[in-house]
Enzyme design. Structure first.
Site, PDB file in Angstrom:
ATOM      1  N   ASP A  26       0.395  -1.869   0.148  1.00 49.42           N
ATOM      2  CA  ASP A  26       0.462  -0.037   0.111  1.00 49.42           C
ATOM      3  C   ASP A  26       0.747   1.170  -0.131  1.00 49.42           C
ATOM      4  O   ASP A  26       1.840   1.247   1.000  1.00 49.42           O
ATOM      5  CB  ASP A  26      -0.746  -0.211   1.335  1.00 49.42           C
ATOM      6  CG  ASP A  26      -2.410   0.741   1.226  1.00 49.42           C
ATOM      7  OD1 ASP A  26      -3.120   0.553   1.618  1.00 49.42           O
ATOM      8  OD2 ASP A  26      -1.882   2.169   1.322  1.00 49.42           O
ATOM      9  N   THR A  72     -11.991   3.504  -1.063  1.00 56.60           N
ATOM     10  CA  THR A  72     -11.868   4.699  -2.210  1.00 56.60           C
ATOM     11  C   THR A  72     -11.747   4.160  -3.653  1.00 56.60           C
ATOM     12  O   THR A  72     -11.313   5.412  -4.481  1.00 56.60           O
ATOM     13  CB  THR A  72     -10.663   5.175  -1.518  1.00 56.60           C
ATOM     14  OG1 THR A  72      -9.307   4.765  -1.484  1.00 56.60           O
ATOM     15  CG2 THR A  72     -10.890   5.806  -0.294  1.00 56.60           C
ATOM     16  N   HIS A 120     -10.365  -4.985  -2.688  1.00 59.45           N
ATOM     17  CA  HIS A 120      -8.403  -5.510  -2.728  1.00 59.45           C
ATOM     18  C   HIS A 120      -9.268  -5.757  -1.506  1.00 59.45           C
ATOM     19  O   HIS A 120      -9.381  -5.212  -0.607  1.00 59.45           O
ATOM     20  CB  HIS A 120      -7.880  -4.134  -2.909  1.00 59.45           C
ATOM     21  CG  HIS A 120      -8.115  -2.663  -2.337  1.00 59.45           C
ATOM     22  ND1 HIS A 120      -9.595  -2.279  -2.805  1.00 59.45           N
ATOM     23  CD2 HIS A 120      -8.713  -2.369  -1.454  1.00 59.45           C
ATOM     24  CE1 HIS A 120      -9.907  -1.351  -1.891  1.00 59.45           C
ATOM     25  NE2 HIS A 120      -9.070  -1.393  -1.469  1.00 59.45           N
ATOM     26  N   HIS A 160      -7.529  -6.081   2.336  1.00 59.50           N
ATOM     27  CA  HIS A 160      -6.232  -4.999   3.322  1.00 59.50           C
ATOM     28  C   HIS A 160      -5.783  -6.806   4.118  1.00 59.50           C
ATOM     29  O   HIS A 160      -5.841  -6.984   4.780  1.00 59.50           O
ATOM     30  CB  HIS A 160      -6.565  -4.597   3.637  1.00 59.50           C
ATOM     31  CG  HIS A 160      -6.899  -3.006   2.809  1.00 59.50           C
ATOM     32  ND1 HIS A 160      -5.869  -1.858   3.521  1.00 59.50           N
ATOM     33  CD2 HIS A 160      -8.080  -2.472   2.686  1.00 59.50           C
ATOM     34  CE1 HIS A 160      -7.214  -0.540   2.703  1.00 59.50           C
ATOM     35  NE2 HIS A 160      -8.407  -1.765   2.082  1.00 59.50           N
ATOM     36  N   GLY A 207     -15.116   3.529   4.275  1.00 58.30           N
ATOM     37  CA  GLY A 207     -13.797   4.106   3.184  1.00 58.30           C
ATOM     38  C   GLY A 207     -13.354   3.484   2.427  1.00 58.30           C
ATOM     39  O   GLY A 207     -12.062   3.929   2.137  1.00 58.30           O
ATOM     40  N   HIS A 220     -12.234  -1.311  -7.246  1.00 60.46           N
ATOM     41  CA  HIS A 220     -11.558  -2.492  -7.614  1.00 60.46           C
ATOM     42  C   HIS A 220     -11.207  -2.727  -6.233  1.00 60.46           C
ATOM     43  O   HIS A 220     -10.568  -2.515  -5.323  1.00 60.46           O
ATOM     44  CB  HIS A 220     -10.876  -1.996  -8.201  1.00 60.46           C
ATOM     45  CG  HIS A 220      -9.859  -3.147  -9.150  1.00 60.46           C
ATOM     46  ND1 HIS A 220      -9.799  -3.695 -10.289  1.00 60.46           N
ATOM     47  CD2 HIS A 220     -10.069  -4.865  -7.829  1.00 60.46           C
ATOM     48  CE1 HIS A 220      -8.991  -4.463 -10.914  1.00 60.46           C
ATOM     49  NE2 HIS A 220      -9.023  -5.141  -9.984  1.00 60.46           N
ATOM     50  N   ASN A 252     -13.006  -3.274   2.938  1.00 57.45           N
ATOM     51  CA  ASN A 252     -13.550  -2.296   2.934  1.00 57.45           C
ATOM     52  C   ASN A 252     -14.427  -2.218   1.721  1.00 57.45           C
ATOM     53  O   ASN A 252     -14.604  -2.735   0.690  1.00 57.45           O
ATOM     54  CB  ASN A 252     -13.208  -1.190   2.813  1.00 57.45           C
ATOM     55  CG  ASN A 252     -11.851  -0.667   4.119  1.00 57.45           C
ATOM     56  OD1 ASN A 252     -12.752  -1.307   5.168  1.00 57.45           O
ATOM     57  ND2 ASN A 252     -11.151  -0.173   4.235  1.00 57.45           N
TER      58      ASN A 252
HETATM   59  P1  5GP Z   1      -9.991   1.069   0.358  1.00 57.24           P
HETATM   60  O1  5GP Z   1      -9.712   2.687   0.854  1.00 57.24           O
HETATM   61  O2  5GP Z   1     -10.073   1.148  -1.025  1.00 57.24           O
HETATM   62  O3  5GP Z   1      -9.970   0.183   1.299  1.00 57.24           O
HETATM   63  O4  5GP Z   1      -8.274   1.286   0.432  1.00 57.24           O
HETATM   64  C1  5GP Z   1      -7.588   1.631  -1.153  1.00 57.24           C
HETATM   65  C2  5GP Z   1      -6.071   1.229  -0.948  1.00 57.24           C
HETATM   66  O5  5GP Z   1      -5.081   1.851  -2.142  1.00 57.24           O
HETATM   67  C3  5GP Z   1      -5.318   2.609   0.581  1.00 57.24           C
HETATM   68  O6  5GP Z   1      -5.580   2.343   1.349  1.00 57.24           O
HETATM   69  C4  5GP Z   1      -4.451   3.902  -0.693  1.00 57.24           C
HETATM   70  O7  5GP Z   1      -3.215   4.188   0.234  1.00 57.24           O
HETATM   71  C5  5GP Z   1      -3.995   2.474  -1.200  1.00 57.24           C
HETATM   72  N1  5GP Z   1      -3.693   3.135  -2.588  1.00 57.24           N
HETATM   73  C6  5GP Z   1      -4.055   4.520  -3.125  1.00 57.24           C
HETATM   74  N2  5GP Z   1      -4.042   4.559  -4.148  1.00 57.24           N
HETATM   75  C7  5GP Z   1      -2.404   3.929  -4.874  1.00 57.24           C
HETATM   76  C8  5GP Z   1      -1.675   3.564  -5.496  1.00 57.24           C
HETATM   77  O8  5GP Z   1      -1.263   4.939  -5.804  1.00 57.24           O
HETATM   78  N3  5GP Z   1      -0.511   2.669  -5.079  1.00 57.24           N
HETATM   79  C9  5GP Z   1      -0.765   1.997  -4.286  1.00 57.24           C
HETATM   80  N4  5GP Z   1       0.158   1.072  -3.980  1.00 57.24           N
HETATM   81  N5  5GP Z   1      -1.742   1.320  -3.428  1.00 57.24           N
HETATM   82  C10 5GP Z   1      -2.892   3.205  -3.460  1.00 57.24           C
HETATM   83 ZN    ZN Z   2     -10.801  -2.078 -12.024  1.00 55.95          ZN
END
Ligand code: 5GP
Ligand code: ZN
Length: 113
Positions: free
Chosen positions: A29, A94, A99, A101, A92, A97, A86
């Site tokens: 991340d 963001t 993923h 964690h 949360g 697609h 998430n």
């Molecule tokens: P979400 O908030 O959708 O559960 O998690 C998205 C995650 O993607 C966040 O923890 C954020 O730090 C990570 N993230 C966002 N942009 C990038 C990127 O360009 N590269 C990487 N490696 N992680 C990213």
């Molecule tokens: Zn995608």
């Protein structure tokens, strides 16, 4: 499609990969919330957990098994780690697609914020 993780899967945006296979990617991340913070991502675009179907059961199972393998490779199998999906705004999410964690390397509070 204007999707960040599709672009990482397609090689258009760089990432620090810890695993790649025909179905999954795993990379660090960019804004780590623990000493080990890895995202396990299917190559195929699936926007949210709400978009999973029965045919995706094996894919999601392989995401959890990959998370466990990466945690073990980094020495956290016994000490412990957390896996989190998430889903949508209140959780949360963001990047739309899916993923998984993987967080490890510090004591993680419960309940989460
Ligand atoms: P979400 O908030 O959708 O559960 O998690 C998205 C995650 O993607 C966040 O923890 C954020 O730090 C990570 N993230 C966002 N942009 C990038 C990127 O360009 N590269 C990487 N490696 N992680 C990213
Ligand atoms: Zn995608």
């Amino acid at each position: 499609m204007d999707c960040l993780f599709c672009k990482i899967a397609g090689g258009q945006i760089n990432a620090a990969f810890v695993h790649q296979d025909e179905r999954l990617l795993a990379f660090k991340d960019i804004n780590p919330q623990a000493p080990l913070h890895v995202l396990i991502v299917p190559r195929r675009h699936i926007a949210t957990l709400n978009d999973l179907g029965p045919a995706d059961d094996a894919l999601v199972g392989s995401m959890f098994r990959r998370a466990a393998a990466i945690a073990a490779e980094h020495g956290y199998a016994e000490r412990g780690y957390r896996t989190v999906f998430n889903c949508q705004r209140d959780a949360g999410q963001t990047v739309f697609h899916i993923h998984l964690h993987l967080l490890a390397g510090r004591g993680l509070r419960w309940p989460p914020g």
